[in-house]
Design a protein around this motif. Structure first.
Motif, PDB file in Angstrom:
ATOM      1  N   ARG A   1       1.138   6.052  -3.362  1.00  0.00           N
ATOM      2  CA  ARG A   1       0.135   5.914  -2.314  1.00  0.00           C
ATOM      3  C   ARG A   1       0.715   5.105  -1.164  1.00  0.00           C
ATOM      4  NH1 ARG A   1      -4.578   7.454  -5.084  1.00  0.00           N
ATOM      5  NH2 ARG A   1      -5.914   6.891  -3.362  1.00  0.00           N
TER       6      ARG A   1
ATOM      7  N   MET B   1       5.804  -0.250  15.737  1.00  0.00           N
ATOM      8  CA  MET B   1       4.818  -1.293  15.440  1.00  0.00           C
ATOM      9  C   MET B   1       5.186  -2.572  16.180  1.00  0.00           C
ATOM     10  SD  MET B   1       3.488  -1.027  11.586  1.00  0.00           S
ATOM     11  CE  MET B   1       2.876   0.466  10.903  1.00  0.00           C
ATOM     12  N   ALA B   2       4.157  -3.362  16.501  1.00  0.00           N
ATOM     13  CA  ALA B   2       4.381  -4.584  17.264  1.00  0.00           C
ATOM     14  C   ALA B   2       5.135  -5.599  16.427  1.00  0.00           C
ATOM     15  CB  ALA B   2       3.041  -5.156  17.681  1.00  0.00           C
ATOM     16  N   THR B   3       5.975  -6.349  17.062  1.00  0.00           N
ATOM     17  CA  THR B   3       6.739  -7.378  16.339  1.00  0.00           C
ATOM     18  C   THR B   3       5.967  -8.684  16.414  1.00  0.00           C
ATOM     19  OG1 THR B   3       7.960  -7.776  18.368  1.00  0.00           O
ATOM     20  CG2 THR B   3       9.004  -6.347  16.729  1.00  0.00           C
ATOM     21  N   PRO B   4       6.179  -9.561  15.436  1.00  0.00           N
ATOM     22  CA  PRO B   4       5.459 -10.839  15.436  1.00  0.00           C
ATOM     23  C   PRO B   4       5.839 -11.697  16.647  1.00  0.00           C
ATOM     24  CG  PRO B   4       6.467 -10.411  13.299  1.00  0.00           C
ATOM     25  CD  PRO B   4       7.025  -9.415  14.230  1.00  0.00           C
TER      26      PRO B   4
ATOM     27  N   LEU C   1       5.583 -18.746   5.095  1.00  0.00           N
ATOM     28  CA  LEU C   1       5.148 -17.879   3.995  1.00  0.00           C
ATOM     29  C   LEU C   1       6.266 -17.721   2.975  1.00  0.00           C
ATOM     30  CD1 LEU C   1       3.079 -15.549   2.981  1.00  0.00           C
ATOM     31  CD2 LEU C   1       4.494 -14.029   4.320  1.00  0.00           C
ATOM     32  N   PHE C   2       7.477 -17.436   3.451  1.00  0.00           N
ATOM     33  CA  PHE C   2       8.591 -17.220   2.526  1.00  0.00           C
ATOM     34  C   PHE C   2       9.062 -18.526   1.894  1.00  0.00           C
ATOM     35  CE2 PHE C   2       9.489 -12.820   2.265  1.00  0.00           C
ATOM     36  CZ  PHE C   2       8.999 -12.254   3.418  1.00  0.00           C
TER      37      PHE C   2
ATOM     38  N   VAL D   1       6.715  -7.575   5.544  1.00  0.00           N
ATOM     39  CA  VAL D   1       6.002  -8.603   6.309  1.00  0.00           C
ATOM     40  C   VAL D   1       6.251  -8.428   7.799  1.00  0.00           C
ATOM     41  CG1 VAL D   1       5.767 -11.088   6.725  1.00  0.00           C
ATOM     42  CG2 VAL D   1       6.006 -10.238   4.381  1.00  0.00           C
ATOM     43  N   GLU D   2       7.506  -8.207   8.171  1.00  0.00           N
ATOM     44  CA  GLU D   2       7.855  -8.018   9.592  1.00  0.00           C
ATOM     45  C   GLU D   2       7.109  -6.833  10.180  1.00  0.00           C
ATOM     46  OE1 GLU D   2      10.145  -9.712  11.622  1.00  0.00           O
ATOM     47  OE2 GLU D   2      10.461 -11.220  10.069  1.00  0.00           O
ATOM     48  N   ARG D   3       6.966  -5.808   9.374  1.00  0.00           N
ATOM     49  CA  ARG D   3       6.343  -4.567   9.874  1.00  0.00           C
ATOM     50  C   ARG D   3       4.837  -4.708  10.029  1.00  0.00           C
ATOM     51  NH1 ARG D   3       8.492   0.047   6.548  1.00  0.00           N
ATOM     52  NH2 ARG D   3      10.258  -0.214   7.930  1.00  0.00           N
ATOM     53  N   TYR D   4       4.182  -5.443   9.116  1.00  0.00           N
ATOM     54  CA  TYR D   4       2.728  -5.413   9.097  1.00  0.00           C
ATOM     55  C   TYR D   4       2.047  -6.701   9.541  1.00  0.00           C
ATOM     56  CZ  TYR D   4       2.888  -0.899   6.856  1.00  0.00           C
ATOM     57  OH  TYR D   4       3.110   0.430   6.610  1.00  0.00           O
ATOM     58  N   TYR D   5       2.824  -7.758   9.774  1.00  0.00           N
ATOM     59  CA  TYR D   5       2.190  -9.038  10.106  1.00  0.00           C
ATOM     60  C   TYR D   5       1.359  -8.945  11.390  1.00  0.00           C
ATOM     61  CZ  TYR D   5       1.450 -14.036  10.003  1.00  0.00           C
ATOM     62  OH  TYR D   5       0.869 -15.284   9.915  1.00  0.00           O
ATOM     63  N   ALA D   6       1.985  -8.537  12.473  1.00  0.00           N
ATOM     64  CA  ALA D   6       1.291  -8.478  13.768  1.00  0.00           C
ATOM     65  C   ALA D   6       0.113  -7.499  13.753  1.00  0.00           C
ATOM     66  CB  ALA D   6       2.269  -8.148  14.880  1.00  0.00           C
TER      67      ALA D   6
ATOM     68  N   ARG E   1     -15.056   8.387  -2.058  1.00  0.00           N
ATOM     69  CA  ARG E   1     -14.841   9.168  -0.836  1.00  0.00           C
ATOM     70  C   ARG E   1     -16.016  10.091  -0.552  1.00  0.00           C
ATOM     71  NH1 ARG E   1      -8.534  11.205  -0.945  1.00  0.00           N
ATOM     72  NH2 ARG E   1      -7.582   9.173  -0.562  1.00  0.00           N
TER      73      ARG E   1
ATOM     74  N   ARG F   1      -5.711   4.467  12.141  1.00  0.00           N
ATOM     75  CA  ARG F   1      -5.866   4.989  10.785  1.00  0.00           C
ATOM     76  C   ARG F   1      -6.728   6.250  10.822  1.00  0.00           C
ATOM     77  NH1 ARG F   1      -1.865   3.068   8.298  1.00  0.00           N
ATOM     78  NH2 ARG F   1      -1.219   1.884  10.112  1.00  0.00           N
TER      79      ARG F   1
ATOM     80  N   VAL G   1      10.562  -4.979  -4.337  1.00  0.00           N
ATOM     81  CA  VAL G   1       9.894  -6.282  -4.552  1.00  0.00           C
ATOM     82  C   VAL G   1       9.342  -6.343  -5.975  1.00  0.00           C
ATOM     83  CG1 VAL G   1       8.044  -7.816  -3.783  1.00  0.00           C
ATOM     84  CG2 VAL G   1       9.304  -6.466  -2.114  1.00  0.00           C
TER      85      VAL G   1
ATOM     86  N   TYR H   1      10.835  -7.910   0.695  1.00  0.00           N
ATOM     87  CA  TYR H   1       9.485  -8.228   1.181  1.00  0.00           C
ATOM     88  C   TYR H   1       9.508  -8.596   2.663  1.00  0.00           C
ATOM     89  CZ  TYR H   1       4.614  -9.645   0.471  1.00  0.00           C
ATOM     90  OH  TYR H   1       3.237  -9.721   0.498  1.00  0.00           O
ATOM     91  N   HIS H   2      10.659  -9.106   3.140  1.00  0.00           N
ATOM     92  CA  HIS H   2      10.789  -9.425   4.571  1.00  0.00           C
ATOM     93  C   HIS H   2      10.474  -8.222   5.437  1.00  0.00           C
ATOM     94  CE1 HIS H   2      12.498 -13.540   4.758  1.00  0.00           C
ATOM     95  NE2 HIS H   2      12.913 -13.271   3.537  1.00  0.00           N
TER      96      HIS H   2
ATOM     97  N   GLN I   1       3.827 -16.486  15.178  1.00  0.00           N
ATOM     98  CA  GLN I   1       3.713 -15.736  13.937  1.00  0.00           C
ATOM     99  C   GLN I   1       5.025 -15.806  13.154  1.00  0.00           C
ATOM    100  OE1 GLN I   1       2.342 -11.877  15.264  1.00  0.00           O
ATOM    101  NE2 GLN I   1       0.240 -12.592  15.578  1.00  0.00           N
TER     102      GLN I   1
ATOM    103  N   VAL J   1       8.144   6.068   7.555  1.00  0.00           N
ATOM    104  CA  VAL J   1       7.652   4.691   7.398  1.00  0.00           C
ATOM    105  C   VAL J   1       7.068   4.508   5.995  1.00  0.00           C
ATOM    106  CG1 VAL J   1       5.874   3.058   8.159  1.00  0.00           C
ATOM    107  CG2 VAL J   1       7.231   4.309   9.849  1.00  0.00           C
TER     108      VAL J   1
ATOM    109  N   ILE K   1       4.848 -13.355  -8.979  1.00  0.00           N
ATOM    110  CA  ILE K   1       4.429 -11.964  -9.166  1.00  0.00           C
ATOM    111  C   ILE K   1       3.783 -11.835 -10.546  1.00  0.00           C
ATOM    112  CG2 ILE K   1       5.205  -9.581  -9.430  1.00  0.00           C
ATOM    113  CD1 ILE K   1       7.416 -10.151  -7.435  1.00  0.00           C
TER     114      ILE K   1
ATOM    115  N   GLU L   1      -9.579   9.367   6.344  1.00  0.00           N
ATOM    116  CA  GLU L   1      -9.310   9.251   4.909  1.00  0.00           C
ATOM    117  C   GLU L   1      -8.767   7.861   4.572  1.00  0.00           C
ATOM    118  OE1 GLU L   1      -8.013  13.057   2.905  1.00  0.00           O
ATOM    119  OE2 GLU L   1      -6.336  11.725   2.405  1.00  0.00           O
TER     120      GLU L   1
ATOM    121  N   ILE M   1       5.499 -16.749   9.289  1.00  0.00           N
ATOM    122  CA  ILE M   1       6.208 -15.887   8.324  1.00  0.00           C
ATOM    123  C   ILE M   1       7.249 -16.716   7.585  1.00  0.00           C
ATOM    124  CG2 ILE M   1       7.794 -13.938   8.089  1.00  0.00           C
ATOM    125  CD1 ILE M   1       6.251 -12.628  10.441  1.00  0.00           C
TER     126      ILE M   1
END
Lengths: 270, 186
Positions: free
Chosen positions: B72, A1-4, A15-16, B29-34, A111, B152, B17, B25-26, A8, B6, A26, B155, A12
């Motif tokens: 999920r 996956m692409a890194t920020p 955000l934290f 966030v790192e994985r899905y931000y971009a 669905r 994706r 979390v 959570y870091h 960004q 993953v 929470i 489904e 981040i």
């Protein structure tokens, strides 16, 4: 996956900082459980109300005698429209729609195309409504009359024989172009003409209970169509007002009822 | 890391979390931000809006982390939150992407089951997306972004957009046809 990217990464970090500062907390699991329970309860209530209203409509439809009207074709259609409890049915349909919308929150429902949910809801609610309508449930509620809170007045429905253009009664005698009926309001004379339509599968004989659709012209009632009344509306003989009307009597002076039917007199048939 | 690895890793981090471990959570966030910024940018057409939306998405996801079911996929859950935020933004700006009664979601569509797109078709689609995506209606643009850019499955897209799986297929087909038509006209 692409890194920020660098930009960004700054976002981040911000955000934290907000999380650590306590800007966002929470939420407890209990809150989500409560939401789920609320939606489940709303679904059950909507479903139950839909079943109640549709079964109520079926019950009223049958008890008014209107279930016999479809055989009259277009002639019966006008009467059918007048006695059909439209508000009840439309309210039931609205509740069915609400049930479907609530159902579509779960993956099994969303669905698949919405038409599948709609058909499933219609079949399930229809089947349950039919079963409840045939059970003693509504007859029991009805028997409490006006003492039933909220619902009492809704159980007063209109019998078809109280409507213009409809007569229901027991045949006493049959003449050349007329027949005499004993109805809930007494004996009446019905005139038959060349355009009068009769049942094709059986003859009407004295002692038969029939429904007549026609028009009042002066002192006589001209029949446009005649059908035997095979419905069991007698079981839920319903009327406006507090006093029960006695069942109609036949020409021999005995009570007509399903347990003790009057003997059929021999005479002409039509 | 395989997709399964993953997903396992995401679920483990999310559960941590849920138990109050903010540091976990870091990783999420790192994985899905971009990827989420890319998705939101393609959907909304504006980088600034996309960055703001994704910021809100992660704040909301953190606040509601105990709603997430570890059985999920976390990716589907976070994309769903992003979808809702993007749609809400479009509604606030009176540019509603999808009407309430959409015939696409009501009736079934007889289309071929999802098959892995061959590389030639994939390259063609990525080229078309690069040039003409903005010309697509939002209701066709979103499944194209989710399928060809975010990779994706049908489904997963169904779970993200809460539309029938057959509707995902038909919208992708119509989007492909429309993109090819636009290319032919230009």
């Amino acid at each position: 996956m692409a890194t920020p990217t660098d930009n960004q990464s700054h976002r981040i970090t911000a955000l934290f900082e907000r999380i650590e500062r306590g800007d966002v907390h929470i939420k407890s699991r209990l809150r989500f459980i409560a939401t789920t329970v609320l939606f489940a309860a709303a679904f059950i209530v909507a479903l139950a109300c839909a079943i109640f209203l549709m079964s109520f409509a079926l019950f009223m439809f049958r008890m008014s005698g209107a279930s016999a009207l479809p055989v009259f074709g277009l002639r019966g259609a006008r009467v059918l429209i007048l006695v059909t409890p439209w508000i009840i049915i439309l309210s039931g349909v609205a509740l069915i729609a609400a049930t479907i919308l609530l159902m579509r929150r779960i993956p099994t429902a969303y669905r698949r195309p919405a038409i599948y949910s709609a058909v499933a809801a219609a079949i399930i609610i229809g089947a349950l409504a039919f079963a409840v309508a045939r059970s003693p449930f509504h007859a029991t509620l009805r028997s409490r009359g006006n003492s039933l809170p909220v619902l009492g007045p809704f159980y007063r429905y209109q019998r078809i024989d109280r409507l213009q253009g409809v007569r229901v009664g027991t045949v006493v005698s049959i003449g050349d172009s007329e027949l005499t009926l004993v109805t809930a309001v007494g004996e009446i004379r019905v005139t038959t003409t060349a355009v009068t339509r009769y049942p094709q599968d059986r003859k009407i004989i004295p002692g038969d209970r029939i429904i007549v659709i026609g028009e009042q012209v002066g002192g006589e009632f001209r029949a446009l169509a005649i059908r035997p009344d095979d419905s069991r509306w007698r079981d839920g003989y319903r009327q406006r007002g507090p006093i029960d009307e006695p069942p109609p009597i036949n020409a021999h002076g005995t009570l007509w009822n399903s347990v003790n039917p009057a003997p059929r007199p021999h005479g002409r048939s039509i | 890391m395989s997709i399964f690895d993953v997903q396992q890793s995401d679920a483990a981090a999310a559960v941590a979390v849920q138990h109050g471990k903010v540091t976990a959570y870091h990783e999420l966030v790192e994985r899905y931000y971009a990827p989420l910024v890319r998705y939101a940018w393609r959907f909304l057409g504006n980088q600034e809006d996309a960055e703001d939306i994704v910021q809100n998405v992660f704040l909301k996801a953190y606040a509601n982390i105990r709603q997430y079911d570890p059985h999920r996929a976390f990716s589907t859950w976070i994309y769903r939150i992003t979808h809702n935020e993007c749609v809400n933004l479009l509604k606030r700006r009176h540019r509603e992407p999808i009407s309430f009664f959409d015939p696409d979601t009501i009736f079934p569509h007889p289309i071929a089951a999802e098959t892995p797109a061959d590389q030639v078709e994939r390259n063609e689609m990525l080229d078309l997306i690069e040039r003409y995506l903005a010309a697509l209606d939002p209701k066709y643009r979103e499944p194209v972004i989710l399928h060809y850019i975010a990779e994706r499955s049908y489904e997963e897209i169904s779970d993200i957009m809460h539309i029938p799986i057959s509707t995902v297929g038909i919208r992708l087909k119509r989007a492909r046809d429309r993109l090819r038509l636009i290319r032919a006209q230009q």
